[in-house]
Write an enzyme that holds these catalytic residues in place. Structure first.
Site, mmCIF file in Angstrom:
data_model
loop_
_atom_site.group_PDB
_atom_site.id
_atom_site.type_symbol
_atom_site.label_atom_id
_atom_site.label_comp_id
_atom_site.label_asym_id
_atom_site.label_seq_id
_atom_site.Cartn_x
_atom_site.Cartn_y
_atom_site.Cartn_z
ATOM 1 N N CYS A 116 0.820 -1.216 0.000
ATOM 2 C CA CYS A 116 0.000 0.000 0.000
ATOM 3 C C CYS A 116 0.856 1.270 0.000
ATOM 4 O O CYS A 116 0.343 2.373 -0.185
ATOM 5 C CB CYS A 116 -0.952 -0.023 1.186
ATOM 6 S SG CYS A 116 -1.995 -1.471 1.154
ATOM 7 N N HIS A 238 -2.907 6.942 3.095
ATOM 8 C CA HIS A 238 -3.418 5.695 2.545
ATOM 9 C C HIS A 238 -4.771 5.382 3.195
ATOM 10 O O HIS A 238 -4.918 5.458 4.418
ATOM 11 C CB HIS A 238 -2.414 4.570 2.822
ATOM 12 C CG HIS A 238 -2.940 3.214 2.544
ATOM 13 N ND1 HIS A 238 -3.668 2.917 1.413
ATOM 14 C CD2 HIS A 238 -2.872 2.046 3.255
ATOM 15 C CE1 HIS A 238 -4.014 1.648 1.444
ATOM 16 N NE2 HIS A 238 -3.547 1.105 2.545
ATOM 17 N N ASN A 268 -10.116 -0.195 0.643
ATOM 18 C CA ASN A 268 -8.657 -0.103 0.530
ATOM 19 C C ASN A 268 -8.241 -0.579 -0.866
ATOM 20 O O ASN A 268 -8.409 -1.751 -1.194
ATOM 21 C CB ASN A 268 -8.041 -0.981 1.625
ATOM 22 C CG ASN A 268 -6.523 -0.954 1.624
ATOM 23 O OD1 ASN A 268 -5.894 -0.572 0.644
ATOM 24 N ND2 ASN A 268 -5.923 -1.380 2.718
HETATM 25 O O1 UT7 Z 1 -3.463 -1.591 3.376
HETATM 26 C C1 UT7 Z 1 -2.767 -2.339 4.298
HETATM 27 C C2 UT7 Z 1 -2.960 -1.757 5.594
HETATM 28 N N1 UT7 Z 1 -4.085 -2.397 6.282
HETATM 29 C C3 UT7 Z 1 -4.553 -1.853 7.382
HETATM 30 O O2 UT7 Z 1 -4.139 -0.787 7.773
HETATM 31 C C4 UT7 Z 1 -5.572 -2.616 8.195
HETATM 32 C C5 UT7 Z 1 -5.303 -2.337 9.663
HETATM 33 N N2 UT7 Z 1 -6.209 -3.077 10.544
HETATM 34 C C6 UT7 Z 1 -7.505 -2.730 10.673
HETATM 35 O O3 UT7 Z 1 -7.981 -1.839 10.021
HETATM 36 C C7 UT7 Z 1 -8.306 -3.459 11.714
HETATM 37 O O4 UT7 Z 1 -7.448 -4.252 12.516
HETATM 38 C C8 UT7 Z 1 -9.395 -4.398 11.076
HETATM 39 C C9 UT7 Z 1 -10.473 -3.552 10.441
HETATM 40 C C10 UT7 Z 1 -8.774 -5.332 10.068
HETATM 41 C C11 UT7 Z 1 -10.057 -5.243 12.176
HETATM 42 O O5 UT7 Z 1 -10.592 -4.381 13.181
HETATM 43 P P1 UT7 Z 1 -10.289 -4.677 14.714
HETATM 44 O O6 UT7 Z 1 -11.008 -3.654 15.480
HETATM 45 O O7 UT7 Z 1 -8.799 -4.762 14.876
HETATM 46 O O8 UT7 Z 1 -10.983 -6.069 14.922
HETATM 47 P P2 UT7 Z 1 -10.350 -7.414 15.504
HETATM 48 O O9 UT7 Z 1 -9.484 -8.063 14.492
HETATM 49 O O10 UT7 Z 1 -9.795 -7.137 16.862
HETATM 50 O O11 UT7 Z 1 -11.641 -8.297 15.689
HETATM 51 C C12 UT7 Z 1 -12.648 -7.947 16.657
HETATM 52 C C13 UT7 Z 1 -13.804 -8.904 16.510
HETATM 53 C C14 UT7 Z 1 -13.396 -10.375 16.521
HETATM 54 O O12 UT7 Z 1 -14.412 -11.090 17.191
HETATM 55 P P3 UT7 Z 1 -14.222 -11.546 18.723
HETATM 56 O O13 UT7 Z 1 -12.995 -12.397 18.741
HETATM 57 O O14 UT7 Z 1 -14.060 -10.277 19.502
HETATM 58 O O15 UT7 Z 1 -15.493 -12.275 19.006
HETATM 59 C C15 UT7 Z 1 -13.417 -10.749 15.065
HETATM 60 O O16 UT7 Z 1 -13.662 -12.121 14.854
HETATM 61 O O17 UT7 Z 1 -14.463 -8.672 15.267
HETATM 62 C C16 UT7 Z 1 -14.574 -9.911 14.562
HETATM 63 N N3 UT7 Z 1 -14.514 -9.636 13.132
HETATM 64 C C17 UT7 Z 1 -15.605 -9.367 12.406
HETATM 65 N N4 UT7 Z 1 -16.903 -9.306 12.711
HETATM 66 C C18 UT7 Z 1 -17.754 -9.014 11.741
HETATM 67 C C19 UT7 Z 1 -13.403 -9.565 12.349
HETATM 68 N N5 UT7 Z 1 -13.790 -9.251 11.097
HETATM 69 C C20 UT7 Z 1 -15.122 -9.141 11.100
HETATM 70 C C21 UT7 Z 1 -16.075 -8.819 10.115
HETATM 71 N N6 UT7 Z 1 -17.364 -8.754 10.479
HETATM 72 N N7 UT7 Z 1 -15.729 -8.554 8.834
#
Ligand code: UT7
Length: 309
Positions: A116, A238, A268
């Protein structure tokens, strides 16, 4: 003294027609509009259909940028395409653009892969090549088809990415040029492994990397330029997550209205994201001639970069 700065003389972008909303995704993945909107700020993204591919998106964005610049395409001396999703391992996407646009055949054409951070690495690369060749114009394109690289069983990643392309026509300029670029050489955080061809991302690690690194990168380039944050008219980061952009705005103590945001419409788009936001902001009258804009990106390979234009 030879010209060392870079001036953008035209921009263009192209996204496929098909829109994939959060609700559309919720029909095929265990997710919801509420979760995606709250955690990322994304509402929809564009996906290719039928015969559309990465080369077509790149070609259309390039055509629009050349038209917007009003230049003779015979004067283009370098083509750089930033991408992680080219149609072929070889030939390069840039090489295909030369053919599709009927550019001169004595020019340099190459692809840059920096996740990215692609568009910033691309700017550094094309500027160096333009200086080396005394080029009149350079064509820089960021183009991705990431919908084909999604592991639809990985809901934390597959809802984030979209397809799109954006391009800029550049010329060397007398004004000084300031940039910061870096890499920590890592494959764990985000990668697309050759056998699967699918994006794997450790979301939380990437999030922490972004909010820790980007403010220091911005500080570094602003200091190099002898400016303060208040001297920057617009910040284009980005478009990975609205929460990341908001957190960075807070850390550098600048109002959100100086940050260009279009993540809600495109998700993204990796190498295309900064250029897509730049094109929209310029065409939408948000960025005006002569204003100072700071571009900054981060991504796979633990890469980062920022440029003041
Ligand atoms: O271009 C490259 C650069 N990329 C980035 O900058 C991405 C950076 N990361 C992020 O933007 C965030 O980490 C994400 C958007 C990918 C994820 O958000 P988060 O707040 O870090 O969520 P998490 O991974 O901590 O997951 C929280 C919960 C989990 O459930 P439990 O374990 O708390 O029950 C996940 O299983 O959200 C769940 N989850 C979802 N739920 C519904 C993860 N993805 C999804 C989804 N829909 N799509």
């Amino acid at each position: 003294m030879s010209k060392r700065g870079i001036k953008i003389v035209g921009t263009g972008s192209f996204v496929p027609k098909k829109i994939m909303t959060n609700d559309d995704l919720a029909k095929i993945v265990d997710t919801s509009d509420e979760w995606i909107t709250k955690r990322t700020g994304m509402k929809e993204r564009h996906y290719v259909t039928g015969e559309e591919d990465q080369t077509l998106l790149a070609e259309n964005a390039a055509r629009k940028a050349i038209e917007n610049a009003g230049i003779n395409r015979e004067d283009i001396d370098v083509v750089v395409v930033c991408t992680v999703s080219a149609e072929y391992y070889s030939p390069s996407s840039a090489c295909l653009i030369q053919g599709r646009l009927g550019l001169r055949n004595d020019i340099i054409c190459l692809d840059v892969s920096a996740g990215c951070s692609g568009f910033i690495f691309g700017l550094e690369t094309i500027r160096a090549l333009m200086m080396a060749r005394g080029a009149k114009y350079g064509l820089l394109v960021g183009a991705e088809v990431l919908s084909k690289k999604m592991d639809m069983t990985d809901r934390g990643t597959c809802v984030l990415f979209g397809d799109g392309a954006a391009a800029a026509v550049l010329t060397l300029d007398d004004r000084p040029y300031f940039s910061t670029i870096g890499v920590e050489g890592d494959e764990e955080m985000i990668h697309i492994k050759v056998p699967t061809g699918l994006i794997h991302m450790n979301g939380q690690d990437t999030y922490k990397f972004a909010v820790a690194t980007v403010p220091t990168v911005i500080e570094s380039v602003v200091k190099k330029a002898g400016l303060t944050y208040d001297d920057i008219d617009h910040f284009i980061l980005h478009q990975a997550n609205l929460r990341i952009i908001e957190s960075i705005a807070k850390k550098v103590d600048q109002p959100m209205d100086k940050f260009v945001v279009n993540i809600q419409k495109y998700g993204n788009t990796s190498s295309a994201s900064v250029a897509l936001a730049l094109d929209e902001a310029y065409k939408g009258g948000i960025i005006k001639e002569g204003q100072r804009t700071l571009l900054c990106a981060f991504g796979a390979g633990r890469t980062w970069g920022a440029v003041i234009i």
